[in-house]
Design a protein around this motif. Structure first.
Motif, PDB file in Angstrom:
ATOM      1  N   THR A  36       0.968  -1.247   0.042  1.00 30.91           N
ATOM      2  CA  THR A  36       0.123   0.068  -0.078  1.00 30.91           C
ATOM      3  C   THR A  36       0.751   1.201  -0.082  1.00 30.91           C
ATOM      4  O   THR A  36       1.941   1.198   0.721  1.00 30.91           O
ATOM      5  N   LEU A  37       0.668   2.243  -0.801  1.00 36.39           N
ATOM      6  CA  LEU A  37       1.224   3.393  -0.953  1.00 36.39           C
ATOM      7  C   LEU A  37       0.974   4.491   0.147  1.00 36.39           C
ATOM      8  O   LEU A  37       0.233   5.208   0.232  1.00 36.39           O
ATOM      9  N   ARG A  59       6.667   3.267   1.341  1.00 35.33           N
ATOM     10  CA  ARG A  59       6.835   4.802   1.172  1.00 35.33           C
ATOM     11  C   ARG A  59       6.505   5.450  -0.353  1.00 35.33           C
ATOM     12  O   ARG A  59       6.336   6.333  -0.433  1.00 35.33           O
ATOM     13  N   GLY A  60       6.925   4.547  -1.257  1.00 38.43           N
ATOM     14  CA  GLY A  60       7.046   4.907  -2.712  1.00 38.43           C
ATOM     15  C   GLY A  60       7.083   3.531  -3.510  1.00 38.43           C
ATOM     16  O   GLY A  60       7.219   2.439  -2.759  1.00 38.43           O
ATOM     17  N   LEU A  61       7.023   3.909  -4.758  1.00 34.34           N
ATOM     18  CA  LEU A  61       7.095   2.572  -5.759  1.00 34.34           C
ATOM     19  C   LEU A  61       8.390   1.802  -5.831  1.00 34.34           C
ATOM     20  O   LEU A  61       8.344   0.803  -6.136  1.00 34.34           O
ATOM     21  N   VAL A  64       9.209  -1.753  -4.125  1.00 27.78           N
ATOM     22  CA  VAL A  64       8.285  -2.555  -4.083  1.00 27.78           C
ATOM     23  C   VAL A  64       8.345  -4.022  -4.621  1.00 27.78           C
ATOM     24  O   VAL A  64       8.717  -4.183  -5.737  1.00 27.78           O
ATOM     25  N   VAL A  69       0.049  -2.914  -6.152  1.00 29.25           N
ATOM     26  CA  VAL A  69       0.067  -1.908  -5.186  1.00 29.25           C
ATOM     27  C   VAL A  69      -1.102  -1.286  -5.107  1.00 29.25           C
ATOM     28  O   VAL A  69      -2.249  -1.307  -5.938  1.00 29.25           O
ATOM     29  N   ILE A  71      -3.508   2.356  -4.180  1.00 29.75           N
ATOM     30  CA  ILE A  71      -3.424   3.629  -3.762  1.00 29.75           C
ATOM     31  C   ILE A  71      -4.582   3.631  -2.618  1.00 29.75           C
ATOM     32  O   ILE A  71      -5.486   3.095  -2.613  1.00 29.75           O
ATOM     33  N   ALA A  76      -4.022   9.683  -5.460  1.00 25.94           N
ATOM     34  CA  ALA A  76      -2.606   9.959  -6.020  1.00 25.94           C
ATOM     35  C   ALA A  76      -2.862  10.537  -7.281  1.00 25.94           C
ATOM     36  O   ALA A  76      -3.888  10.656  -7.841  1.00 25.94           O
ATOM     37  N   VAL A  80       1.555   8.900 -10.652  1.00 26.92           N
ATOM     38  CA  VAL A  80       1.551   7.573  -9.875  1.00 26.92           C
ATOM     39  C   VAL A  80       1.070   6.555 -10.342  1.00 26.92           C
ATOM     40  O   VAL A  80       1.612   5.318 -10.727  1.00 26.92           O
TER      41      VAL A  80
END
Ligand code: SF4
Length: 286
Positions: A36-37, A59-61, A64, A69, A71, A76, A80
């Protein structure tokens, strides 16, 4: 006579957060792991429960490892979505429909040539997302003092969804007062969400009927903190607790009626546990 425990008329998860948590749970049950972002909700219990089922907070892509993922309900920016697609990741989009509407409104207004002013905090993830959809034609501020950057001829004003509706319209009035008569074309779209206000109003009603209020939620949840502040301002003793373990018997000693409420990020099970412990400390539920 036992202690009477009253629940606020509206409390806990808002529909957007409930939907986001359910979407993640459904994905985990069906396909397993998801990143999860950011936290899907600002509540340690929810994050912990989802993590046991296979959700990881990213924290970010970058970095990962999961095949999918998510949002969060805050939404977002368009970059993104593009990056998720570029990396070939599966998307679980839990953006709240009310936030999605704010993004779409801002995008359409920017495409129609308006400068889009967002009443909100520039650093908030939801606002950053809405700004991104304006493709450089948006500004975010909470203060009419920052308006000098704007081209006021064709101006549109929208709001961060969780801002107070009354405060939004006061901001709009102030903007008009300062920029008139330079504004030639003005569009205002009220994109505030009624859910936050409903919890505040229900807490105020509750405060009129009880001798103490217990506000349940994480200390890192901005909306729960504001709910607790709203209760405190009524003068009724207010206790902001993360869970039932923090309840102290002396807080209810000698009282006949107490109230319980919870922020939009607090799951029902934490509220149930608080009510159950209050019962044990001497009460019966309303
Ligand atoms: S507070 Fe409103 S806009 Fe935000 S997630 Fe909940 S329902 Fe959606």
């Amino acid at each position: 006579m036992g202690l009477k425990i009253e629940l606020a008329r509206v409390y806990g998860f808002c529909p957007g957060v409930r939907r986001a948590v359910e979407m993640i749970e459904e994905h985990l049950a069906r396909e397993g792991r998801v990143a999860t972002l950011g936290a899907i909700v600002h509540n340690a219990r929810v994050v912990e429960t989802l993590s046991q089922k296979g959700a990881v907070v990213a924290r970010g892509l970058d970095g990962v490892q999961e095949p999918a993922v998510a949002i969060t309900a805050h939404g977002a920016g368009r970059e993104v979505y593009a990056e998720i697609e570029r990396r070939g990741l599966k998307l679980v989009d839990t953006t709240c429909p009310i936030v999605k509407r704010a993004q779409e409104v801002a995008r359409a207004l920017a495409q129609d040539g308006y400068t889009v002013l967002i009443y909100g905090e520039e650093s908030h993830p939801e606002v950053r997302g809405i700004l991104s959809w304006t493709e450089g034609k948006g500004y975010a501020t909470m203060s009419p003092d920052d308006l000098f950057e704007l081209n006021p001829k064709t101006l549109a004003i929208v709001s961060q969804t969780t801002k107070d509706q009354k405060a939004f319209w006061e901001f709009v009035r102030e903007v008009i007062a300062r920029l008139h008569p330079a504004i030639k074309d003005l569009r205002v779209v009220d994109t505030t969400c009624p859910e936050t206000g409903r919890r505040y109003r229900a807490a105020l009603e509750l405060a009129e009927r009880v001798q103490a209020i217990f506000v349940v939620g994480s200390r890192n949840s901005a909306n729960t903190r504001k709910l607790a502040e709203t209760c405190e301002r009524t003068g009724v003793p207010t206790y902001f607790i993360e869970d039932a373990r923090e309840l102290r018997p002396e807080w209810v000693h000698g009282l006949s009626c107490v109230g319980v409420t919870a922020g939009a990020s607090t799951p029902d099970e934490l509220v149930r546990e608080v009510v159950s412990r209050l019962r044990k400390l001497g009460g019966e539920s309303a």
